[in-house]
Scaffold this motif. Structure first.
Motif, mmCIF file in Angstrom:
data_model
loop_
_atom_site.group_PDB
_atom_site.id
_atom_site.type_symbol
_atom_site.label_atom_id
_atom_site.label_comp_id
_atom_site.label_asym_id
_atom_site.label_seq_id
_atom_site.Cartn_x
_atom_site.Cartn_y
_atom_site.Cartn_z
ATOM 1 N N UNK A 115 4.071 1.973 2.361
ATOM 2 C CA UNK A 115 4.980 3.085 2.081
ATOM 3 C C UNK A 115 4.169 4.376 2.203
ATOM 4 N N UNK A 116 4.620 5.277 3.061
ATOM 5 C CA UNK A 116 3.872 6.519 3.301
ATOM 6 C C UNK A 116 4.509 7.680 2.544
ATOM 7 N N UNK A 127 8.973 13.383 12.906
ATOM 8 C CA UNK A 127 7.915 13.177 13.906
ATOM 9 C C UNK A 127 7.044 11.982 13.547
ATOM 10 N N UNK A 128 6.690 11.882 12.251
ATOM 11 C CA UNK A 128 5.843 10.762 11.817
ATOM 12 C C UNK A 128 6.621 9.450 11.985
ATOM 13 N N UNK A 129 7.916 9.477 11.633
ATOM 14 C CA UNK A 129 8.733 8.268 11.814
ATOM 15 C C UNK A 129 8.749 7.853 13.285
ATOM 16 N N UNK A 130 8.843 8.848 14.153
ATOM 17 C CA UNK A 130 8.895 8.567 15.586
ATOM 18 C C UNK A 130 7.561 7.964 16.056
ATOM 19 N N UNK A 131 6.468 8.585 15.603
ATOM 20 C CA UNK A 131 5.152 8.094 16.038
ATOM 21 C C UNK A 131 4.904 6.669 15.589
ATOM 22 N N UNK A 132 5.476 6.313 14.433
ATOM 23 C CA UNK A 132 5.228 4.978 13.898
ATOM 24 C C UNK A 132 6.366 4.015 14.225
ATOM 25 N N UNK A 133 7.319 4.514 15.023
ATOM 26 C CA UNK A 133 8.528 3.739 15.297
ATOM 27 C C UNK A 133 8.276 2.395 15.944
ATOM 28 N N UNK A 134 7.203 2.292 16.723
ATOM 29 C CA UNK A 134 6.953 1.043 17.451
ATOM 30 C C UNK A 134 6.188 0.028 16.616
ATOM 31 N N UNK A 135 5.756 0.460 15.437
ATOM 32 C CA UNK A 135 4.911 -0.446 14.646
ATOM 33 C C UNK A 135 5.775 -1.503 13.995
ATOM 34 N N UNK A 136 5.317 -2.741 14.167
ATOM 35 C CA UNK A 136 6.182 -3.851 13.822
ATOM 36 C C UNK A 136 5.750 -4.539 12.517
ATOM 37 N N UNK A 182 0.854 -1.197 0.000
ATOM 38 C CA UNK A 182 0.000 0.000 0.000
ATOM 39 C C UNK A 182 0.886 1.243 0.000
ATOM 40 N N UNK A 183 0.519 2.185 -0.844
ATOM 41 C CA UNK A 183 1.138 3.519 -0.771
ATOM 42 C C UNK A 183 0.072 4.423 -0.145
ATOM 43 N N UNK A 208 6.605 -4.074 7.843
ATOM 44 C CA UNK A 208 7.412 -3.294 6.902
ATOM 45 C C UNK A 208 6.774 -1.951 6.587
ATOM 46 N N UNK A 209 7.480 -0.882 6.933
ATOM 47 C CA UNK A 209 6.924 0.458 6.812
ATOM 48 C C UNK A 209 8.026 1.443 6.441
ATOM 49 N N UNK A 210 7.824 2.211 5.371
ATOM 50 C CA UNK A 210 8.792 3.249 5.002
ATOM 51 C C UNK A 210 8.041 4.558 4.798
#
Ligand code: GDP
Length: 209
Positions: A140-141, A160-169, A111-112, A171-173
């Motif tokens: 991919x965001x 900030x967005x990377x930090x907020x999503x940092x705990x999500x386990x 998903x984009x 594949x995410x870019x």
């Protein structure tokens, strides 16, 4: 830049999973809140000014709109969401269609998710992120309209967005993007290339130390 995406052609629009192209090959879906900049991003990535306009024609805004890249690869423009005034019945139908598509479509390989860099992580975005997390779909965001902020502010939002999503386990870019300035295109193409890569090839990629 992967020129294969420039060959994208509209296949059809479908209000449900019945009239979709056969569920084989690989499909990358574009999602985003209405007005986030999703159509512009699709047009920019395919270098076709009017391609995603199809998804905006009356009657097609709440449909799944399919585009062929080649015999085995497709893009799907998912219906946008987020107009406050949309009736509850339309919201419910949207929710059902998205859930069905995201959980049942076997060829869906990534998903984009397009967000306006000035308004990231809306309720809609979290819903999509949770769906991807639930199904394990790579995500991919695109933080688009990056040209609307100065460089420092855009970078800050990215962090900030990377930090907020940092705990999500799963594949995410995440990246900055601008359809207006045509920035970030190579990075999206690379992410989509990875989505389309056959699973066995993906798994046999050497580990980077
Ligand atoms: P969609 O509803 O998510 O498909 O959004 P659109 O692609 O139609 O874009 C919504 C509005 O944002 C339009 O007026 C676009 O011209 C504008 N827009 C989209 N992408 C960008 C961008 O990268 N930069 C700027 N400045 N405006 C953009």
């Amino acid at each position: 830049m992967n020129p294969v995406y420039h060959q994208a052609k509209f296949i059809n629009s479908s209000p449900d999973l019945k009239d979709t192209p056969e569920d084989q090959g690989r499909e990358v879906a574009f999602a985003g809140r209405s007005n986030a900049g999703k159509s512009s991003a699709i047009n920019t990535l395919t270098r076709q000014h009017g391609l995603a306009r199809i998804s905006k024609t009356p009657g097609r805004t709440q449909m799944l709109n399919f585009f062929e890249i080649n015999a085995t690869e497709r893009f799907v423009d998912l219906p946008g969401y987020g107009y406050a005034k949309v009736p509850i019945a339309v919201k419910k139908k949207w929710h059902e269609l998205m859930e069905k598509y995201l959980t049942q479509r076997k060829s869906l390989c990534g998903i984009v998710l397009v967000m306006d860099v000035r308004h990231p992580l809306t309720e809609f975005d979290w819903q999509m992120i949770e769906w991807c997390q639930h199904t394990g779909l790579p995500l991919h965001i695109l933080l688009t309209k990056a040209d609307k902020l100065n460089y420092g502010a855009a970078k800050n939002t990215l962090m900030q967005v990377q930090k907020e999503l940092g705990d999500i386990n799963f594949p995410l870019t995440i990246q900055l993007f601008s359809s207006l300035k045509k920035t970030g295109i190579d990075e999206v193409h690379k992410a989509i290339d990875l989505f389309f890569m056959p699973v066995d090839e993906f798994e046999s990629e050497p580990e980077v130390e």
